[in-house]
Design a protein around this motif. Sequence first.
Motif, mmCIF file in Angstrom:
data_model
loop_
_atom_site.group_PDB
_atom_site.id
_atom_site.type_symbol
_atom_site.label_atom_id
_atom_site.label_comp_id
_atom_site.label_asym_id
_atom_site.label_seq_id
_atom_site.Cartn_x
_atom_site.Cartn_y
_atom_site.Cartn_z
ATOM 1 N N GLN A 49 35.348 36.719 51.306
ATOM 2 C CA GLN A 49 35.193 35.318 51.709
ATOM 3 C C GLN A 49 34.487 34.548 50.605
ATOM 4 O O GLN A 49 33.841 35.141 49.744
ATOM 5 N N GLY A 50 34.614 33.239 50.635
ATOM 6 C CA GLY A 50 33.872 32.394 49.701
ATOM 7 C C GLY A 50 34.342 32.469 48.258
ATOM 8 O O GLY A 50 33.564 32.217 47.337
ATOM 9 N N ALA A 51 35.625 32.791 48.039
ATOM 10 C CA ALA A 51 36.138 32.900 46.669
ATOM 11 C C ALA A 51 35.982 31.569 45.924
ATOM 12 O O ALA A 51 35.590 31.543 44.756
ATOM 13 N N ILE A 53 33.834 29.146 46.389
ATOM 14 C CA ILE A 53 32.422 28.852 46.105
ATOM 15 C C ILE A 53 31.985 29.586 44.842
ATOM 16 O O ILE A 53 31.344 29.021 43.952
ATOM 17 N N PHE B 92 28.045 37.572 50.590
ATOM 18 C CA PHE B 92 29.008 36.836 51.416
ATOM 19 C C PHE B 92 29.367 35.474 50.809
ATOM 20 O O PHE B 92 30.017 34.662 51.463
ATOM 21 N N ASN B 93 28.887 35.217 49.596
ATOM 22 C CA ASN B 93 29.150 33.938 48.913
ATOM 23 C C ASN B 93 28.732 32.734 49.738
ATOM 24 O O ASN B 93 29.402 31.705 49.746
ATOM 25 N N ALA B 96 25.472 28.652 46.738
ATOM 26 C CA ALA B 96 26.011 28.252 45.441
ATOM 27 C C ALA B 96 24.901 27.575 44.661
ATOM 28 O O ALA B 96 24.310 26.595 45.123
ATOM 29 N N LEU B 108 29.329 30.979 56.394
ATOM 30 C CA LEU B 108 29.625 32.250 55.744
ATOM 31 C C LEU B 108 28.451 33.232 55.804
ATOM 32 O O LEU B 108 28.591 34.394 55.452
#
Lengths: 120, 304, 301
Positions: A49-51, A53, B92-93, B96, B108
């Motif tokens: 997930q969050g590619a 970002i 989990f990204n 940022a 997320l």
Amino acid sequence: MKLAFSTGGTTPDAPLDPRFGRASAFLVLDLETKEFDLIDNGQSVGAAQGAGIQAAQRLVRADVKGLVTGHCGPKAFQVLNSAGIDVYYSNAGTIREALEDFENGKLSLSSGADVRGHWS
Amino acid sequence: MATGSGSEGTIKIAIASGKGGTGKTLISTNLAWVAREDDPRVVYLDCDVEEPNGHLFLKGEVERSRVVNRLVPEINNERCDGCSICSDFCAFNALATLKESTLVFPELCHSCGGCALVCPNDAIVEVEHPVGTVRMRKVGELATIDGIVNIGVSSVTPVIQAVKQSIPAGSIALLDASPGTACPAVETLKDCDFVLLITEPTPFGLNDFQLSVELLRELKVPFAAMINRVGVGDNRVHDYCQSEGIQVLAELPNDRRIAEVYSRGELITEGLPEYRAVFERLYAMLLDRCPQNGMAMEKSNGTM
Amino acid sequence: MKQVVIISGKGGTGKTSLTASFARLAEHVICADCDVDASDLHLLLTPQETVRYPFVSGYQAVVDPDLCDGCGICETVCRFDAIHLVPGTNGDGIQAKATTSCEGCGVCIHLCPQQAIQADDRRCGEWMVSTTRIGTMVHARLQPGGENSGKLVTTVRNHASKLAEEQGVEMVLVDGPPGVGCPVIAAITGTDLVVVVTEPTVSGVHDLERVLALAGHFEVPVMVCTNKWDLNPGMTEQIEKVAIHAGAQVAGRIRYDAEVTIAQMEQLTAIEWNSPSSGDIRLVWQAIEERVSALPVSPGG
């Protein structure tokens, strides 16, 4: 000014990847010197997930000022926008074609994400 | 963290299935409805928090609701120097890092707490963030509880846990589980006292049933089967149950009238009263299989 | 090459049986079973597996028993109740062991004073390429308790498209996952056409509305077909109104047909069995094919 293009290739003649977060690389072109660099994005291609970002942060670190890609989701757009990176959407076949469109003023600055996020 | 309700004397019986559309909601709603008439301890829980459909059959106004929160980081951007240690750490990204600030994507976040732990500038605190809602209804005498996850939230686990933690002490909770064998089903089933697996006598039904059996054996939760739409296919599900020593507690026939009553959003025990007895017997058998049910079937009317 | 995705919102509407029938009716097609949580398409198409790949997604903590001294810090800090002290494997002392509840956050790895914990790729299932009597099929199996992140769906879909390009096949038919969550989004993003299989029940209508809203977000053309329509003709009409209102096209109606189960037991599609509903299915497929041929040529091929 440095402009990034999402791609699967390594040269300006490579196709423009319509995906942002899961493109395998970004070709970064210095508009003044016409020199280019490649940023690997392989880690984000396989992210659960969050590619987008993660990919956006790579561009922030590379000091890029603009991005040309096919589509961009809301979270990635938020990161790019907060970092002052301009986003341009293009459906050109190759990076070179997209660059020509950019230089001729045919690409307009986008004001938001053009696709929904994976979760919305 | 710790799961389920620790309430003393509470019994949790889940109604589950390997795939959707086998009649899990049909059976759990009718079972709860009939069981409540004889046993005031019964409550109905809809743990399918992505698509809670039980309320389409057990209809009632929401009497109370409660927001479910989880912990997510909050960045103090005056302290953040953009070092990116937190966003590099986050698996989990959900973070940022920009030049001198950090953005949080709460949807997320898995609430591991790692970012606050690794931040060298003391710039991160954890705050509560809403991820869903638990709703309580009263349908006649029957109390129902369901959960619904907010659209966009990636992990449904906290909402399922919150539904299960809402079970009143001393209840017998009948849980309508999410279909399948992925993490939402595991979260619902893992600490149940007993599971009733719904299947149908078709090749698809058998295949998905076998996957559920595999999962429940791994989770070490006792279970039995109920076969819906008997007559539609063949005996392979029955034969499989027999060879694996899985008891078949009840059956419903392939009666087109059931499908029609269900299609209108009605309970079959109301629309087709001849089926009431199936659910009465089923409830008694389920209760017998929960070892800690000291009270057995007490015909109590002292709590009115 | 065109990608057509069949989805249903709720389970049990007959989506997989219809996908198999459509695949039989299509001339050249590659099937992708993206209903990875309850995959059943293989029961009708009886695939012969040619290759199998592991599917990994995210991370999982693994303790090195030689380095762990059983201090228990990991157990205290884990928010997922996923790492516990257990008797050592060689009989001496206690050691930490991670369980399947591990979400791979990395907190224990960071705090372990012995540096005895590592992050390993988390194996969540496997995916396969097979040959069937209808053509090539790409399918997958999720491990029980595995997380269906949408990544497996994307993996299966992309590989099916790649094979279609290589083999010069004109269409990829995707048996999509149920629900409206991430796996469905992964299944419909960037496809050419979405076909929603629904049934005339209150649950069916409820879930159809959510699925239509989702497909609308992605601006993918949508067709809706009502299976077992004669169970509740009034509700079927309501479904078609809802569909048209949402900008979708009605693909047709398929009657309630008990023989579909008999065909299933014979490992055949309703078309091959010549089941009573096969005429309805042919009409629906004709409508889908007409819609597909009217679609613009997609830029990326």
